[in-house]
Write an enzyme that holds these catalytic residues in place. Structure first.
Site, short mmCIF file in Angstrom:
data_model
loop_
_atom_site.label_atom_id
_atom_site.label_comp_id
_atom_site.label_asym_id
_atom_site.label_seq_id
_atom_site.Cartn_x
_atom_site.Cartn_y
_atom_site.Cartn_z
N GLU A 1 39.49 55.30 41.50
CA GLU A 1 38.61 54.28 40.92
C GLU A 1 37.73 54.91 39.85
OE1 GLU A 1 37.95 50.83 40.96
OE2 GLU A 1 36.44 51.50 39.52
N GLY B 1 46.79 29.97 34.75
CA GLY B 1 46.51 31.10 35.61
C GLY B 1 46.44 32.46 34.93
N LYS C 1 47.67 37.97 52.89
CA LYS C 1 46.96 37.81 54.16
C LYS C 1 47.91 37.89 55.35
CE LYS C 1 44.20 38.13 51.74
NZ LYS C 1 43.99 38.12 50.28
N GLY D 1 43.52 46.39 45.07
CA GLY D 1 43.79 47.79 45.41
C GLY D 1 43.51 48.07 46.88
N LEU E 1 39.36 33.51 41.49
CA LEU E 1 39.47 33.24 42.91
C LEU E 1 40.06 31.85 43.11
CD1 LEU E 1 35.97 34.52 44.10
CD2 LEU E 1 38.18 35.63 44.48
N HIS F 1 25.89 31.60 72.04
CA HIS F 1 25.96 32.96 72.59
C HIS F 1 27.15 33.07 73.54
CE1 HIS F 1 24.61 36.78 74.19
NE2 HIS F 1 24.85 36.31 75.41
P1 FAD Z 1 47.85 30.59 39.22
O1 FAD Z 1 47.79 30.56 40.68
O2 FAD Z 1 48.23 31.85 38.54
O3 FAD Z 1 48.84 29.40 38.80
C1 FAD Z 1 49.26 29.17 37.50
C2 FAD Z 1 50.66 28.62 37.53
O4 FAD Z 1 50.99 28.16 36.23
C3 FAD Z 1 51.73 29.64 37.89
O5 FAD Z 1 52.47 29.22 39.01
C4 FAD Z 1 52.61 29.74 36.65
O6 FAD Z 1 53.99 29.88 36.96
C5 FAD Z 1 52.35 28.40 35.99
N1 FAD Z 1 52.56 28.42 34.53
C6 FAD Z 1 52.02 29.28 33.63
N2 FAD Z 1 52.40 28.94 32.38
C7 FAD Z 1 53.18 27.84 32.50
C8 FAD Z 1 53.86 27.01 31.56
N3 FAD Z 1 53.79 27.25 30.25
N4 FAD Z 1 54.57 25.97 32.04
C9 FAD Z 1 54.65 25.71 33.37
N5 FAD Z 1 54.02 26.45 34.29
C10 FAD Z 1 53.28 27.51 33.87
N6 FAD Z 1 42.00 34.53 45.56
C11 FAD Z 1 41.26 34.16 46.62
O7 FAD Z 1 40.39 33.31 46.47
N7 FAD Z 1 41.48 34.69 47.86
C12 FAD Z 1 42.40 35.63 48.07
O8 FAD Z 1 42.56 36.10 49.20
C13 FAD Z 1 43.19 36.07 46.98
N8 FAD Z 1 44.14 36.99 47.15
C14 FAD Z 1 44.90 37.39 46.09
C15 FAD Z 1 45.85 38.37 46.29
C16 FAD Z 1 46.64 38.79 45.24
C17 FAD Z 1 47.68 39.85 45.48
C18 FAD Z 1 46.47 38.20 43.95
C19 FAD Z 1 47.34 38.63 42.80
C20 FAD Z 1 45.52 37.23 43.73
C21 FAD Z 1 44.72 36.81 44.80
N9 FAD Z 1 43.72 35.84 44.64
C22 FAD Z 1 42.95 35.48 45.71
C23 FAD Z 1 43.48 35.19 43.34
C24 FAD Z 1 44.16 33.81 43.28
O9 FAD Z 1 45.54 33.98 43.50
C25 FAD Z 1 43.93 33.15 41.93
O10 FAD Z 1 42.55 33.09 41.66
C26 FAD Z 1 44.49 31.73 41.90
O11 FAD Z 1 45.87 31.75 42.14
C27 FAD Z 1 44.22 31.07 40.56
O12 FAD Z 1 44.81 29.81 40.49
P2 FAD Z 1 45.33 29.18 39.11
O13 FAD Z 1 45.93 27.89 39.47
O14 FAD Z 1 44.24 29.23 38.11
O15 FAD Z 1 46.43 30.17 38.58
P1 NAD Z 2 39.25 44.10 40.02
O1 NAD Z 2 38.65 43.83 38.70
O2 NAD Z 2 38.62 43.55 41.24
O3 NAD Z 2 39.33 45.68 40.25
C1 NAD Z 2 39.96 46.56 39.34
C2 NAD Z 2 39.35 47.94 39.49
O4 NAD Z 2 40.13 48.87 38.74
C3 NAD Z 2 37.92 48.02 38.96
O5 NAD Z 2 37.08 48.49 39.99
C4 NAD Z 2 38.03 48.99 37.78
O6 NAD Z 2 36.88 49.80 37.61
C5 NAD Z 2 39.26 49.83 38.15
N1 NAD Z 2 39.97 50.44 37.00
C6 NAD Z 2 40.32 49.85 35.83
N2 NAD Z 2 40.98 50.73 35.04
C7 NAD Z 2 41.07 51.91 35.72
C8 NAD Z 2 41.64 53.19 35.43
N3 NAD Z 2 42.27 53.44 34.28
N4 NAD Z 2 41.53 54.17 36.35
C9 NAD Z 2 40.89 53.93 37.54
N5 NAD Z 2 40.33 52.73 37.85
C10 NAD Z 2 40.42 51.72 36.97
O7 NAD Z 2 40.78 43.62 39.90
P2 NAD Z 2 41.96 43.52 40.98
O8 NAD Z 2 41.62 44.22 42.23
O9 NAD Z 2 43.20 43.90 40.24
O10 NAD Z 2 41.99 41.97 41.29
C11 NAD Z 2 42.24 41.00 40.27
C12 NAD Z 2 41.66 39.67 40.61
O11 NAD Z 2 42.30 39.07 41.72
C13 NAD Z 2 40.19 39.77 40.94
O12 NAD Z 2 39.50 38.83 40.14
C14 NAD Z 2 40.09 39.43 42.38
O13 NAD Z 2 38.91 38.71 42.67
C15 NAD Z 2 41.33 38.59 42.63
N6 NAD Z 2 41.72 38.81 44.02
C16 NAD Z 2 40.95 38.32 45.02
C17 NAD Z 2 41.24 38.59 46.33
C18 NAD Z 2 40.38 38.05 47.41
O14 NAD Z 2 39.60 37.15 47.14
N7 NAD Z 2 40.49 38.52 48.64
C19 NAD Z 2 42.33 39.37 46.66
C20 NAD Z 2 43.08 39.89 45.63
C21 NAD Z 2 42.77 39.58 44.32
#
Ligand code: FAD
Ligand code: NAD
Length: 471
Positions: A207, A148, A54, A189, A325, A450
């Site tokens: 896609e 995670g 972000k 993406g 999420l 408004h």
């Molecule tokens: P994680 O955040 O993955 O945390 C798990 C933690 O466990 C990690 O830090 C890991 O190091 C630790 N861990 C794993 N195994 C072990 C172990 N054996 N011992 C000790 N520690 C361990 N979601 C949104 O809602 N809004 C967004 O805008 C958004 N943007 C995103 C952008 C990107 C690029 C990505 C990749 C994801 C985004 N997400 C977003 C998704 C969001 O990051 C995840 O849904 C969220 O982090 C999940 O939380 P979690 O605690 O389940 O897992």
């Molecule tokens: P996604 O599942 O949202 O999208 C992956 C896309 O890749 C799908 O549309 C799928 O059809 C396509 N795809 C898969 N294999 C393919 C191939 N071989 N060729 C072409 N297209 C292909 O997954 P993501 O975008 O990687 O995000 C992962 C998770 O992280 C999601 O659950 C998302 O909600 C979360 N996330 C959330 C936010 C946010 O809330 N703003 C931001 C980033 C990530």
């Protein structure tokens, strides 16, 4: 060595799911340990996900706007330059501030934070390989798995985070690539494509499905979004599957197959972003030592109270079912502690908002039109375009619309879909309305200030229950 006392709750993972559960349990007076191996708290979200992405989205939008959207506002700017190193530094400052803040909150709530990798020895003892060397064991009456997820790799195309990258590489590239192909037109993406495209990279998104946005985005909204992103310079290849990749040459090449007709072709780019989804992360957790079951997608199997088949071991967040999420993980984290402490908790899975932070933002909650159609649920639609909203007009920012879906008989709100400026903030109102079972007339009769963008939300409700005034 071993931690001196048995804890009420041992949490493995200090991401959003883990740290929120730790704070909540601390507030409830429980003795808590939280094990995290990354070296910082906050997990994917704070370190390499929501927060850094972000920052880059906000600042790349600002840059792009200064370059392309000032003249018509009567603002003349001189020489505009991007300093990529400082652009990244701004992101790092936001991340560090927040991860340190979480560490402070754990301390404040009496949580023992153990830096290391945890694994099950048996159903109550967790061995921790400490980041600083050595080992400790911690025993818990209850254990929470909150480990995670990680990026799903693309078979045959090794990730190096420089030329073949996941989102983690995409938030820290050291120079602006000339060309980028994004595999997967889901949320990751499109957000990352937006950042680099605004900085000058020629981006093509490939896609597999016939629409962008990943699962859940309303088809009509997805189409409008694609048009707007295309206008910003992004290219799209839909119904196209990447079948293989090769990075041995100067450029990374990808063989694609048109899923529905068309002919196969080879694409090439300086950088390829793999964004085909994320998968649960349970590596090294020693689940085999306790006979824990995973489903076919590698998710930890739980019941409605987040219990695994070993009842005092529970699991929440990305590593189990449901949308990946941060706010979903957070809701579950609070609920799971309530289940442990009080025996009841609550998460409404029908009411979890989604936001894609592109420009304009896309946000939705509840059901999409195609979901209602597929389930043969009758519905009524009302829409209101931002081009008819006074604030959007004053902001010269009129792309997008608010769309509402409601039960034709009871008028109860079934879904809200927004594309437009500030959609991510506005969806909170839709979520509250849905949570409280509001009718669209309830929303239409609620006074909105408004001139605000939120008036488009009210007018879409008017359009659903009777007629909008300004359109
Ligand atoms: P994680 O955040 O993955 O945390 C798990 C933690 O466990 C990690 O830090 C890991 O190091 C630790 N861990 C794993 N195994 C072990 C172990 N054996 N011992 C000790 N520690 C361990 N979601 C949104 O809602 N809004 C967004 O805008 C958004 N943007 C995103 C952008 C990107 C690029 C990505 C990749 C994801 C985004 N997400 C977003 C998704 C969001 O990051 C995840 O849904 C969220 O982090 C999940 O939380 P979690 O605690 O389940 O897992
Ligand atoms: P996604 O599942 O949202 O999208 C992956 C896309 O890749 C799908 O549309 C799928 O059809 C396509 N795809 C898969 N294999 C393919 C191939 N071989 N060729 C072409 N297209 C292909 O997954 P993501 O975008 O990687 O995000 C992962 C998770 O992280 C999601 O659950 C998302 O909600 C979360 N996330 C959330 C936010 C946010 O809330 N703003 C931001 C980033 C990530």
């Amino acid at each position: 060595a071993s931690s001196s006392e048995e804890k009420d709750l041992v949490i493995i993972g200090g991401g959003v799911a883990g740290y929120v559960a730790a704070i909540k349990a601390g507030q409830e007076g429980m003795k808590v340990a939280c094990i995290e191996k990354r070296g910082t708290l906050g997990g994917t979200c704070l370190n390499v996900g929501c927060i850094p992405s972000k920052s880059l989205l906000n600042n790349s939008h600002l840059y792009h706007q200064i370059l392309h959207d000032t003249k018509n506002r009567g603002i003349e700017v001189g020489d505009v330059k991007l300093n990529l190193a400082n652009f990244m530094k701004a992101k790092d400052t936001a991340v560090t501030g927040l991860t340190k803040g979480v560490e402070f909150l754990l301390k404040k709530n009496g949580v023992e934070y153990i830096k290391g990798a945890g694994s099950f020895v048996n159903e109550n003892d967790i061995k921790v390989a400490l980041n600083d060397g050595g080992e400790t064991t911690v025993r818990g009456k209850n254990i929470l798995i909150a480990t995670g997820s990680e990026a799903t790799p693309f078979p045959g195309l090794e990730i190096d985070e420089k030329r073949v990258i996941t989102s983690t590489g995409a938030i820290s590239l050291e120079k602006i690539p000339e060309t980028m192909v994004v595999i997967g037109g889901g949320i990751i993406g499109l957000e990352m494509a937006s950042v680099w495209s605004r900085l000058g990279t020629k981006v093509t998104v490939v896609e597999f499905l016939s629409q962008i946005g990943g699962p859940g985005m309303d088809t009509e909204i997805a189409k409008s979004t694609q048009k707007l992103l295309k206008k910003q310079g992004m290219d799209f290849k839909l119904n196209t599957k990447v079948v293989s990749g090769d990075k041995s040459g100067d450029k990374v090449t990808l063989d694609v197959d048109a899923a529905k007709g068309g002919k196969p072709e080879t694409l090439s780019a300086d950088v390829v972003l793999v964004a085909i989804g994320r998968r649960p992360y349970t590596q090294g957790l020693g689940l085999e030592n306790i006979g824990m079951e995973l489903d076919e997608r590698g998710r930890v199997i739980i019941d409605s109270e987040y219990r695994t088949k070993i009842p005092h071991i529970r699991c929440v967040g990305d590593v189990t079912f449901g949308p990946m999420l941060a706010h979903k993980a957070e809701e579950e984290a609070v609920a799971v502690v309530e289940y442990i402490k009080k025996g009841y908790g609550h998460v409404n899975y029908g009411c979890i908002p989604s936001v894609m932070y592109t420009y304009p933002e896309v946000a939705w909650v509840g059901q999409s039109e195609q979901e209602l159609k597929n389930q043969k649920i009758p519905y009524r639609v009302g829409t209101f375009p931002f081009s008819a909203n006074s604030r959007a007009k004053t902001n010269l920012d009129t792309d997008g619309l608010v769309k509402m879906l409601a039960d034709p008989e009871t008028d109860r709100l079934l879904g809200v879909h927004i594309i437009g400026p500030n959609a991510g903030e506005m969806i909170a109102e839709g979520t509250l309305a849905l949570e409280y079972g509001a009718s669209t007339e309830d929303i239409a009769r609620t006074c909105h200030a408004h001139p605000t963008l939120a008036e488009a939300f009210k007018e879409a409700a008017m359009a659903t229950s009777s007629k909008a005034i300004h359109f």
